[in-house]
Design an enzyme around this catalytic site. Sequence first.
Site, PDB file in Angstrom:
ATOM      1  N   LYS A  42       0.990  -1.243   0.019  1.00 48.25           N
ATOM      2  CA  LYS A  42      -0.050   0.003   0.105  1.00 48.25           C
ATOM      3  C   LYS A  42       0.837   1.232   0.029  1.00 48.25           C
ATOM      4  O   LYS A  42       1.896   1.399   0.839  1.00 48.25           O
ATOM      5  CB  LYS A  42      -0.754  -0.096   1.215  1.00 48.25           C
ATOM      6  CG  LYS A  42      -1.662   1.290   1.454  1.00 48.25           C
ATOM      7  CD  LYS A  42      -2.673   0.967   2.567  1.00 48.25           C
ATOM      8  CE  LYS A  42      -2.064   1.621   3.828  1.00 48.25           C
ATOM      9  NZ  LYS A  42      -1.988   2.984   3.619  1.00 48.25           N
ATOM     10  N   ASP A  69      -3.463   4.146  -1.534  1.00 42.35           N
ATOM     11  CA  ASP A  69      -4.342   4.581  -0.446  1.00 42.35           C
ATOM     12  C   ASP A  69      -4.472   6.138  -0.282  1.00 42.35           C
ATOM     13  O   ASP A  69      -3.764   6.770   0.544  1.00 42.35           O
ATOM     14  CB  ASP A  69      -3.991   4.131   0.883  1.00 42.35           C
ATOM     15  CG  ASP A  69      -4.532   4.308   1.945  1.00 42.35           C
ATOM     16  OD1 ASP A  69      -5.890   4.733   1.985  1.00 42.35           O
ATOM     17  OD2 ASP A  69      -4.128   4.177   3.217  1.00 42.35           O
ATOM     18  N   LYS A  71      -7.499   8.021  -0.291  1.00 43.06           N
ATOM     19  CA  LYS A  71      -8.605   8.156   0.461  1.00 43.06           C
ATOM     20  C   LYS A  71      -9.487   9.693  -0.280  1.00 43.06           C
ATOM     21  O   LYS A  71      -9.526  10.558   0.637  1.00 43.06           O
ATOM     22  CB  LYS A  71      -8.479   8.381   1.966  1.00 43.06           C
ATOM     23  CG  LYS A  71      -7.873   7.018   2.769  1.00 43.06           C
ATOM     24  CD  LYS A  71      -7.868   7.474   4.068  1.00 43.06           C
ATOM     25  CE  LYS A  71      -7.400   6.177   4.896  1.00 43.06           C
ATOM     26  NZ  LYS A  71      -5.784   6.045   4.670  1.00 43.06           N
ATOM     27  N   ASP A  74     -13.877  14.660  -2.019  1.00 42.02           N
ATOM     28  CA  ASP A  74     -13.989  15.879  -2.787  1.00 42.02           C
ATOM     29  C   ASP A  74     -15.313  15.966  -3.590  1.00 42.02           C
ATOM     30  O   ASP A  74     -16.146  15.161  -3.113  1.00 42.02           O
ATOM     31  CB  ASP A  74     -12.875  16.276  -3.732  1.00 42.02           C
ATOM     32  CG  ASP A  74     -12.589  17.458  -3.682  1.00 42.02           C
ATOM     33  OD1 ASP A  74     -13.195  18.465  -3.952  1.00 42.02           O
ATOM     34  OD2 ASP A  74     -11.167  17.925  -3.496  1.00 42.02           O
ATOM     35  N   THR A 128      -9.593   3.858  11.588  1.00 41.25           N
ATOM     36  CA  THR A 128      -9.438   2.816  12.695  1.00 41.25           C
ATOM     37  C   THR A 128      -8.843   3.821  13.712  1.00 41.25           C
ATOM     38  O   THR A 128      -8.867   3.353  15.203  1.00 41.25           O
ATOM     39  CB  THR A 128      -8.490   1.736  12.388  1.00 41.25           C
ATOM     40  OG1 THR A 128      -7.478   2.232  11.531  1.00 41.25           O
ATOM     41  CG2 THR A 128      -9.610   0.596  11.609  1.00 41.25           C
ATOM     42  N   ARG A 219       3.441  -0.407  10.525  1.00 43.70           N
ATOM     43  CA  ARG A 219       4.550  -0.299  11.536  1.00 43.70           C
ATOM     44  C   ARG A 219       4.987  -1.695  12.327  1.00 43.70           C
ATOM     45  O   ARG A 219       6.183  -1.679  12.454  1.00 43.70           O
ATOM     46  CB  ARG A 219       4.180   0.867  12.585  1.00 43.70           C
ATOM     47  CG  ARG A 219       4.358   2.253  12.119  1.00 43.70           C
ATOM     48  CD  ARG A 219       3.820   3.356  12.866  1.00 43.70           C
ATOM     49  NE  ARG A 219       2.334   2.996  12.703  1.00 43.70           N
ATOM     50  CZ  ARG A 219       1.437   3.968  13.243  1.00 43.70           C
ATOM     51  NH1 ARG A 219       1.852   4.858  14.100  1.00 43.70           N
ATOM     52  NH2 ARG A 219      -0.117   3.661  13.096  1.00 43.70           N
TER      53      ARG A 219
END
Length: 243
Positions: A42, A69, A71, A74, A128, A219
Amino acid sequence: MSPEISSSRNTSPHLIVALDFNHKELCLNLVKQLDPNHCRVKIGKEMFTLFGPSLVEEIQKCGFEVFLDLKFHDIPNTVAKAVTAASHLGVWMVNVHASGGSRMMVAARESLDKSSHRPLLIGVTVLTSMTSGELKAVGVNRSVDEQVIALADLVLEAQLDGIVCSAQEVSAIKEATKHQLLCVTPGIRPTGSAVDDQRRTLSPSEAIVAGSDYLVVGRPITQADNPLKVCEAITQQILEAKK
Ligand code: C5P
């Protein structure tokens, strides 16, 4: 590499590694250690803003399918053009914020339907990292669960392919939408990993058991001393949970 992981080659990988780096070399160094048969990758806002479409192309040349990604959120016309531009990059998956509304999502989907390369189009429900208190602070008085289901219903009506949500919400969403949406779940934390800024987390096995289709892990892999080992351990946990 365990024989089981090695025999999972060429099956559709459920793991998506979030390449959140601020140095291209660090990113490519990790990508070269990974196997496109075991994971997708990603590219998010940080890397795309720093390195643009050429990074996407470079990673695709290494054999990886890319989830872009960004997102998008608009007006309908702008989002439709943005997802079409993403489709021209040949990415595997692209996403928009479901809270941008039905007209925006329909415009994006209709625009991709006309495109010669059609990436999967996914709607982000509630991030999340967000808690119900934070949701209230931005004027949403529903609980996180209710808001996620309401947005998932909008995504389904707009005929997108799936949603981004927390793995904690997957079973309720699958039931509410009659298993018609793919569930892409960030906020995955192998047992013992730092939670970081995520709030609604599950482990890889728990996420698969809950019905997640794709697990996004950043991470815990990118910051590990041995990223490959963590990646293999997660793949193993996914395979075991799917038995
Ligand atoms: O490092 P970590 O595993 O928390 O990374 C999660 C990745 O998934 C990040 O790139 C983040 O932007 C992304 N993401 C998320 N929550 C969403 C959608 C995407 O954490 N709802």
